[in-house]
Design a protein around this motif. Structure first.
Motif, PDB file in Angstrom:
ATOM      1  N   ALA A  95       0.815  -1.215   0.000  1.00  0.00           N
ATOM      2  CA  ALA A  95       0.000   0.000   0.000  1.00  0.00           C
ATOM      3  C   ALA A  95       0.849   1.266   0.000  1.00  0.00           C
ATOM      4  O   ALA A  95       0.351   2.350  -0.303  1.00  0.00           O
ATOM      5  N   MET A  96       2.141   1.129   0.309  1.00  0.00           N
ATOM      6  CA  MET A  96       3.044   2.280   0.332  1.00  0.00           C
ATOM      7  C   MET A  96       3.538   2.670  -1.064  1.00  0.00           C
ATOM      8  O   MET A  96       4.151   3.725  -1.224  1.00  0.00           O
ATOM      9  N   LEU A  97       3.299   1.814  -2.043  1.00  0.00           N
ATOM     10  CA  LEU A  97       3.751   2.138  -3.401  1.00  0.00           C
ATOM     11  C   LEU A  97       3.140   3.458  -3.854  1.00  0.00           C
ATOM     12  O   LEU A  97       1.940   3.690  -3.695  1.00  0.00           O
ATOM     13  N   GLN A  98       3.982   4.302  -4.424  1.00  0.00           N
ATOM     14  CA  GLN A  98       3.546   5.628  -4.823  1.00  0.00           C
ATOM     15  C   GLN A  98       2.605   5.581  -6.025  1.00  0.00           C
ATOM     16  O   GLN A  98       2.696   4.676  -6.858  1.00  0.00           O
ATOM     17  N   PRO A  99       1.697   6.532  -6.163  1.00  0.00           N
ATOM     18  CA  PRO A  99       0.793   6.573  -7.328  1.00  0.00           C
ATOM     19  C   PRO A  99       1.595   6.564  -8.631  1.00  0.00           C
ATOM     20  O   PRO A  99       2.567   7.288  -8.775  1.00  0.00           O
ATOM     21  N   GLY A 100       1.184   5.701  -9.551  1.00  0.00           N
ATOM     22  CA  GLY A 100       1.826   5.641 -10.855  1.00  0.00           C
ATOM     23  C   GLY A 100       3.161   4.947 -10.871  1.00  0.00           C
ATOM     24  O   GLY A 100       3.881   5.007 -11.876  1.00  0.00           O
ATOM     25  N   SER A 101       3.510   4.250  -9.800  1.00  0.00           N
ATOM     26  CA  SER A 101       4.838   3.628  -9.744  1.00  0.00           C
ATOM     27  C   SER A 101       4.877   2.308 -10.504  1.00  0.00           C
ATOM     28  O   SER A 101       3.852   1.718 -10.851  1.00  0.00           O
TER      29      SER A 101
END
Length: 386
Positions: A203-209
Motif C-alpha cells: 500500500a506504500m507504493l507511490q501513485p503511478g509507480s
C-alpha cells in the motif's frame, strides 16, 4: 581393482554438460523436477537448477559427495543438511547477474517508450543489493539515474559513511517511482524476505509507480498484490517470478503489464557461466586440473556489430538483443488451460528458451560524443566507420 567411474546426475536443462562434465565420468541427465533419491543411490555428483529441492530426504543414504546448483540463489538447498552429511557444495553466485540487470534495463526502456515517460526523471529503488542489485545500481548511476538502495543486512556490515547510502524499505517505497526486487528468499530472522511486500507495504507504493520482481516470487504476497491491483489501476507490474510457480495465477497475470516465466537471467552467457562455475568448483573439490576455459564455451553472436545513427536512441540495440514483450506473449499464450497443463507449459518455455545474448555481445559503432551513455548501459563501443 579399477575404481568405478564417476557418476554425475544433472538437470537436463543445464547447458554445456556434455562439454564440461561428460569427459569426467558417466553423465546421467533428468528433468529437474523429476530427480529423486533412487537416481542418486550410486551417484557421486548432483548438479541442479532452482526447480530441484535438495534436502536430507533426497540425499541421505546415497553416495553423493558433491552438490552444485547452477544458480545464484540457494533457497532450494538445505545447506545445513549438506554440512551434516559431509557433502561438498557450490552455487554460482553472480553467474547470470548481468542478464537480470539487462532484463530490468530493457523493461524500463520499453515501458518508457510505451508510456511516454522520461526515465531520467524517475528514481529507482533497489531492494536487495547483492550481485544483481549492486550491478543494476552501478549501471543506473552511470546513466545518471537516481537510485535508492535498501538492504538491511548489508547496510549493517558497512562503515557509517557507506551505510549512509542505504535507506529503509519504508523510505524507499515512499520515494521511489520504480521499485526493483533482487533479494534472496529467506523465511526467518529479522531480515526474512518471505512476503516482504504484503498488504501493508504494498500500500506504500507511490501513485503511478512501477514494481518489478525478477528475484524470488514469494518475496511478494501474490494474493495481497492481486487485491491491491483490483483496487488500484495506476500501478505498472512486471513479474518474472511467481509465488507458486510453475503455477501462475491467471487473475494476477491479467493485471501485470509484463509477465514472463522466470527467465530474467536466461542469457546464453549467464547459463554457460553457471555451468562453468560448477565445473571449476568440482575440479577444486576433487583436485582435478581445469581443462577448459569459459571462452571456449561461448560462441560468436549472430549479430556482433551494429551501427547507430545520431537519432537512434537507446532502445534499438537493446530491443535487438531482448524484447520482454516477446516472453510476455509466450507466457500469456500458455494460460487459460488446466493448471497441470499450464505448469508443464511454464517449464517448457524455460527449457526451450531461445538464445538471448547479453549487451556485451554487441559492439556499437557510433560517434565519440554518444559513446559514454552506451558504455554506461553495458555495450562495447567503437568509432563509427566512415
Amino acid at each position: 581393482m579399477k575404481p568405478a567411474p564417476l557418476k554425475i546426475v544433472a538437470d537436463e536443462n543445464i547447458p554445456a554438460l556434455q562439454t564440461l562434465f561428460a569427459p569426467l565420468g558417466e553423465l546421467h541427465t533428468r528433468p529437474g523436477r523429476a530427480i529423486c533419491r533412487d537416481d542418486l543411490l550410486d551417484a557421486d555428483v548432483l548438479l541442479v537448477r532452482s526447480v530441484t529441492p535438495v534436502n536430507r530426504a533426497l540425499l541421505q543414504g546415497t553416495s553423493v559427495r558433491f552438490v552444485g546448483t547452477a544458480t545464484i540463489g540457494t533457497d532450494h538447498i538445505d545447506l545445513a543438511a549438506l554440512t551434516e552429511l559431509g557433502i561438498g557444495f557450490s552455487s554460482a553466485p553472480g553467474c547470470n547477474a548481468d542478464a537480470v540487470v539487462e532484463y530490468v534495463l530493457s523493461v524500463l526502456l520499453h515501458l518508457a517508450e510505451e508510456q511516454g515517460f522520461d526515465l531520467w526523471g524517475r528514481s529507482v529503488g533497489i531492494v536487495g543489493v547483492g550481485n544483481v542489485g549492486s550491478r543494476l545500481a552501478t549501471r543506473l548511476q552511470a546513466l545518471g539515474i537516481r537510485t535508492l538502495l535498501c538492504d538491511p543486512p548489508r547496510q549493517r556490515s558497512l562503515s557509517v559513511d557507506e551505510a549512509a547510502r542505504f535507506c529503509s524499505l519504508e523510505q524507499l517505497l515512499s520515494e521511489a517511482d520504480i521499485v526493483s526486487l533482487h533479494t534472496p528468499l529467506t523465511h526467518s530472522g529479522e531480515d526474512a524476505t518471505w512476503h516482504l511486500l504484503q498488504a501493508e507495504t504494498l500500500a506504500m507504493l507511490q501513485p503511478g509507480s512501477i514494481l518489478i520482481n525478477a528475484g524470488r516470487g514469494p518475496v511478494i504476497d501474490n494474493r495481497a498484490l492481486l487485491e491491491l491491483l483490483q483496487q488500484r489501476d495506476d500501478l505498472t507490474l512486471v513479474l518474472d517470478v511467481w509465488e507458486n510457480e510453475p503455477a501462475v495465477n491467471p487473475a494476477l497475470a491479467a493485471h501485470v503489464k509484463i509477465a514472463t516465466p522466470h527467465i530474467a537471467g536466461y542469457s546464453l552467457e549467464g547459463k554457460l557461466r553457471g555451468t562453468w562455475m560448477l565445473y571449476q568448483a568440482w575440479c577444486a573439490f576433487s583436485g582435478v586440473r581445469v581443462q577448459q576455459s569459459f571462452a571456449q564455451l561461448l560462441p560468436l553472436a549472430e549479430v556482433a556489430e551494429m551501427r547507430l545513427t545520431e537519432k537512434a536512441g537507446l532502445l534499438p540495440p537493446v530491443r535487438m538483443l531482448y524484447d520482454p514483450f516477446r516472453d510476455d506473449r509466450a507466457l500469456r499464450a500458455s494460460l487459460g488451460v488446466p493448471e497441470q497443463q499450464q505448469k508443464v507449459a511454464f517449464d517448457q518455455l524455460r527449457k526451450q528458451y531461445p538464445i538471448r545474448r547479453e549487451f556485451s555481445a554487441l559492439t556499437l559503432q557510433l560517434p565519440t560524443d554518444q559513446q559514454s551513455i552506451f558504455k554506461a548501459l553495458g555495450f562495447p563501443v567503437a568509432d563509427a566507420k566512415k
